[in-house]
Design a protein around this motif. Structure first.
Motif, PDB file in Angstrom:
ATOM      1  N   HIS A 204       2.799  15.521  -0.641  1.00  0.00           N
ATOM      2  CA  HIS A 204       3.756  14.414  -0.558  1.00  0.00           C
ATOM      3  C   HIS A 204       4.742  14.607   0.583  1.00  0.00           C
ATOM      4  CE1 HIS A 204       5.335  10.759  -2.258  1.00  0.00           C
ATOM      5  NE2 HIS A 204       6.555  11.251  -2.275  1.00  0.00           N
ATOM      6  N   ARG A 205       4.993  15.842   0.970  1.00  0.00           N
ATOM      7  CA  ARG A 205       5.921  16.072   2.078  1.00  0.00           C
ATOM      8  C   ARG A 205       5.355  15.538   3.397  1.00  0.00           C
ATOM      9  NH1 ARG A 205       8.178  21.892   2.643  1.00  0.00           N
ATOM     10  NH2 ARG A 205       9.402  20.789   4.231  1.00  0.00           N
ATOM     11  N   LEU A 206       4.033  15.441   3.500  1.00  0.00           N
ATOM     12  CA  LEU A 206       3.448  14.853   4.706  1.00  0.00           C
ATOM     13  C   LEU A 206       3.746  13.356   4.769  1.00  0.00           C
ATOM     14  CD1 LEU A 206      -0.012  16.599   5.160  1.00  0.00           C
ATOM     15  CD2 LEU A 206       2.254  17.285   5.925  1.00  0.00           C
ATOM     16  N   ARG A 207       3.865  12.722   3.620  1.00  0.00           N
ATOM     17  CA  ARG A 207       4.235  11.304   3.577  1.00  0.00           C
ATOM     18  C   ARG A 207       5.677  11.128   4.053  1.00  0.00           C
ATOM     19  NH1 ARG A 207       2.654   6.340   1.281  1.00  0.00           N
ATOM     20  NH2 ARG A 207       4.148   5.355  -0.112  1.00  0.00           N
ATOM     21  N   HIS A 208       6.554  12.035   3.645  1.00  0.00           N
ATOM     22  CA  HIS A 208       7.933  12.010   4.138  1.00  0.00           C
ATOM     23  C   HIS A 208       7.968  12.263   5.644  1.00  0.00           C
ATOM     24  CE1 HIS A 208      10.032  12.964   0.028  1.00  0.00           C
ATOM     25  NE2 HIS A 208       9.242  11.909  -0.022  1.00  0.00           N
ATOM     26  N   THR A 209       7.131  13.197   6.086  1.00  0.00           N
ATOM     27  CA  THR A 209       7.080  13.515   7.517  1.00  0.00           C
ATOM     28  C   THR A 209       6.620  12.308   8.318  1.00  0.00           C
ATOM     29  OG1 THR A 209       6.558  15.816   6.982  1.00  0.00           O
ATOM     30  CG2 THR A 209       6.088  15.080   9.229  1.00  0.00           C
ATOM     31  N   ASN A 210       5.601  11.630   7.822  1.00  0.00           N
ATOM     32  CA  ASN A 210       5.078  10.450   8.506  1.00  0.00           C
ATOM     33  C   ASN A 210       6.159   9.381   8.651  1.00  0.00           C
ATOM     34  OD1 ASN A 210       3.770   7.532   8.016  1.00  0.00           O
ATOM     35  ND2 ASN A 210       2.326   8.767   9.193  1.00  0.00           N
ATOM     36  N   ALA A 211       6.888   9.110   7.570  1.00  0.00           N
ATOM     37  CA  ALA A 211       7.927   8.078   7.606  1.00  0.00           C
ATOM     38  C   ALA A 211       9.038   8.452   8.581  1.00  0.00           C
ATOM     39  CB  ALA A 211       8.498   7.870   6.206  1.00  0.00           C
ATOM     40  N   THR A 212       9.465   9.706   8.538  1.00  0.00           N
ATOM     41  CA  THR A 212      10.552  10.155   9.410  1.00  0.00           C
ATOM     42  C   THR A 212      10.142  10.100  10.877  1.00  0.00           C
ATOM     43  OG1 THR A 212      11.405  11.603   7.661  1.00  0.00           O
ATOM     44  CG2 THR A 212      12.101  12.079   9.917  1.00  0.00           C
ATOM     45  N   GLU A 213       8.916  10.533  11.171  1.00  0.00           N
ATOM     46  CA  GLU A 213       8.457  10.542  12.562  1.00  0.00           C
ATOM     47  C   GLU A 213       8.206   9.130  13.082  1.00  0.00           C
ATOM     48  OE1 GLU A 213       8.489  13.058  14.582  1.00  0.00           O
ATOM     49  OE2 GLU A 213       9.251  14.321  12.951  1.00  0.00           O
ATOM     50  N   GLN A 214       7.815   8.208  12.201  1.00  0.00           N
ATOM     51  CA  GLN A 214       7.674   6.811  12.631  1.00  0.00           C
ATOM     52  C   GLN A 214       9.011   6.269  13.115  1.00  0.00           C
ATOM     53  OE1 GLN A 214       5.308   3.780  10.513  1.00  0.00           O
ATOM     54  NE2 GLN A 214       4.723   5.391   9.077  1.00  0.00           N
ATOM     55  N   LEU A 215      10.072   6.539  12.345  1.00  0.00           N
ATOM     56  CA  LEU A 215      11.398   6.057  12.738  1.00  0.00           C
ATOM     57  C   LEU A 215      11.849   6.732  14.028  1.00  0.00           C
ATOM     58  CD1 LEU A 215      13.789   4.245  11.918  1.00  0.00           C
ATOM     59  CD2 LEU A 215      14.775   6.241  10.778  1.00  0.00           C
ATOM     60  N   ARG A 216      11.576   8.026  14.141  1.00  0.00           N
ATOM     61  CA  ARG A 216      11.980   8.753  15.340  1.00  0.00           C
ATOM     62  C   ARG A 216      11.279   8.194  16.584  1.00  0.00           C
ATOM     63  NH1 ARG A 216      14.124  13.761  15.189  1.00  0.00           N
ATOM     64  NH2 ARG A 216      13.134  14.194  13.178  1.00  0.00           N
ATOM     65  N   SER A 217      10.046   7.706  16.402  1.00  0.00           N
ATOM     66  CA  SER A 217       9.284   7.186  17.542  1.00  0.00           C
ATOM     67  C   SER A 217       9.656   5.752  17.890  1.00  0.00           C
ATOM     68  CB  SER A 217       7.786   7.262  17.245  1.00  0.00           C
ATOM     69  OG  SER A 217       7.431   6.377  16.193  1.00  0.00           O
ATOM     70  N   GLY A 218      10.566   5.147  17.102  1.00  0.00           N
ATOM     71  CA  GLY A 218      11.045   3.814  17.437  1.00  0.00           C
ATOM     72  C   GLY A 218      10.576   2.697  16.531  1.00  0.00           C
ATOM     73  N   ALA A 219       9.834   3.012  15.464  1.00  0.00           N
ATOM     74  CA  ALA A 219       9.355   1.972  14.554  1.00  0.00           C
ATOM     75  C   ALA A 219      10.521   1.360  13.780  1.00  0.00           C
ATOM     76  CB  ALA A 219       8.332   2.554  13.581  1.00  0.00           C
ATOM     77  N   LYS A 220      10.402   0.084  13.455  1.00  0.00           N
ATOM     78  CA  LYS A 220      11.409  -0.597  12.654  1.00  0.00           C
ATOM     79  C   LYS A 220      11.170  -0.290  11.175  1.00  0.00           C
ATOM     80  CE  LYS A 220      13.053  -2.580  16.337  1.00  0.00           C
ATOM     81  NZ  LYS A 220      14.339  -2.121  16.921  1.00  0.00           N
ATOM     82  N   MET A 221      12.238  -0.418  10.389  1.00  0.00           N
ATOM     83  CA  MET A 221      12.144  -0.061   8.982  1.00  0.00           C
ATOM     84  C   MET A 221      11.102  -0.901   8.245  1.00  0.00           C
ATOM     85  SD  MET A 221      13.344   2.210   6.927  1.00  0.00           S
ATOM     86  CE  MET A 221      14.862   2.738   7.724  1.00  0.00           C
TER      87      MET A 221
END
Length: 310
Positions: free
Chosen positions: A255-272
């Motif tokens: 499940h921590r990979l799911r958190h990582t994916n969400a955090t890195e998406q935001l860091r890369s510029g994705a909108k919420m």
């Protein structure tokens, strides 16, 4: 209570069936509402546990506010999420009884729901990501064909979780028929999606290359399943992290990979709202709970304030 209400209540009491005798119909009712099989199994198991706690031959009418309160007192030592799951099952079962006219009242209206502590998301730390990459880049076994196949399958599972943000159950149920490598997207079907809502997820180029390593003749059934194409269970996905990665010295949860994916998406510029769609959340507040604080972004926001105001 007037005479008619008293008469109906007496009829229900006389005709009240045993709780255990209604579980098959309850499971069918849940299935008709498109509840996932795993959730059906969980709810039925929790209702059975409550019936056993009530005693032999417990009837539907024995499920009262008082009996539920006493039962909750016996499970109060469990985690709030576990208690909440048990109470949710009882509430669902009561609704089933009301629909089937097995009772006329709802003893779950005033449940005392446990308060769940809000925890910060836990994406992988930089050193954990480096260690994970080091493990994934190690050479695959050569002589042992079974070990080699399992190594590639486990690597495929980790990269699916990391680059798509899918849930364990969604990775376990993903079929090759729902993966479009040329178009670079996959479909999470309602059978495995939480809430039964299908969605499309774009595939990262690194993941495309990884999936293309699987020979075309072997692309049948589950993407991350057994040799014969059968799906793994969601628990088996967890075992890969508990055993395979742990044996390599990295102790993390899927499940921590799911958190990582969400955090890195935001860091890369994705909108919420884009992250919400990718993760399959119905409420954007849930998505916000998956994204860890980013000190670098917070620092830049504070550093942008003027030296003097006014």
């Amino acid at each position: 209570m007037d005479a008619e209400q008293t008469r109906v209540a007496q009829q229900v009491l006389v005709a009240s069936p045993a709780i255990l005798g209604t579980l098959a119909d309850y499971r069918a009712w849940l299935g008709g509402r498109k509840v996932r099989k795993r959730a059906v199994d969980t709810f039925a198991r929790e209702v059975r546990a409550f019936a056993v706690w009530l005693g032999d031959g417990a009837l539907v009418v024995d499920m009262t506010e008082g009996s539920i309160d006493r039962y909750q007192a016996t499970i109060a030592h469990l985690a709030p999420s576990t208690v909440g799951k048990k109470l949710s099952a009882l509430r669902s079962y009561v609704r089933f009884c009301l629909r089937r006219k097995l009772r006329t009242d709802d003893p779950t209206l005033d449940l005392d729901w446990p308060r769940r502590r809000k925890r910060l998301p836990r994406p992988l730390k930089a050193e954990e990501l480096q260690q994970l990459e080091h493990i994934l880049e190690r050479p695959a076994p050569v002589l042992d064909r079974k070990a080699r196949r399992l190594w590639f399958r486990n690597r495929r599972i980790v990269l699916l979780l990391l680059y798509t943000g899918l849930r364990r159950s969604e990775v376990a149920g993903l079929l090759w028929a729902d993966v479009y490598l040329t178009e670079r997207f996959l479909i999470v079907r309602e059978e495995t999606a939480k809430g039964g809502n299908e969605r499309t997820v774009v595939i990262h180029s690194r993941l495309v290359k990884e999936l293309q390593r699987t020979p075309v003749r072997e692309r049948r059934g589950a993407v991350a399943g057994h040799k014969d194409g059968r799906c793994l269970s969601h628990k088996s996905i967890g075992h890969i992290f508990e055993r395979w990665l742990a044996d390599e010295g990295l102790r993390i949860s899927a499940h921590r990979l799911r958190h990582t994916n969400a955090t890195e998406q935001l860091r890369s510029g994705a909108k919420m709202h884009q992250i919400q769609a990718n993760l399959g959340h119905s409420d954007i507040r849930t998505t916000q709970g998956y994204i860890a604080p980013m000190p670098d972004l917070q620092r830049s926001a504070i550093d942008g304030l003027p030296d003097r105001f006014g």
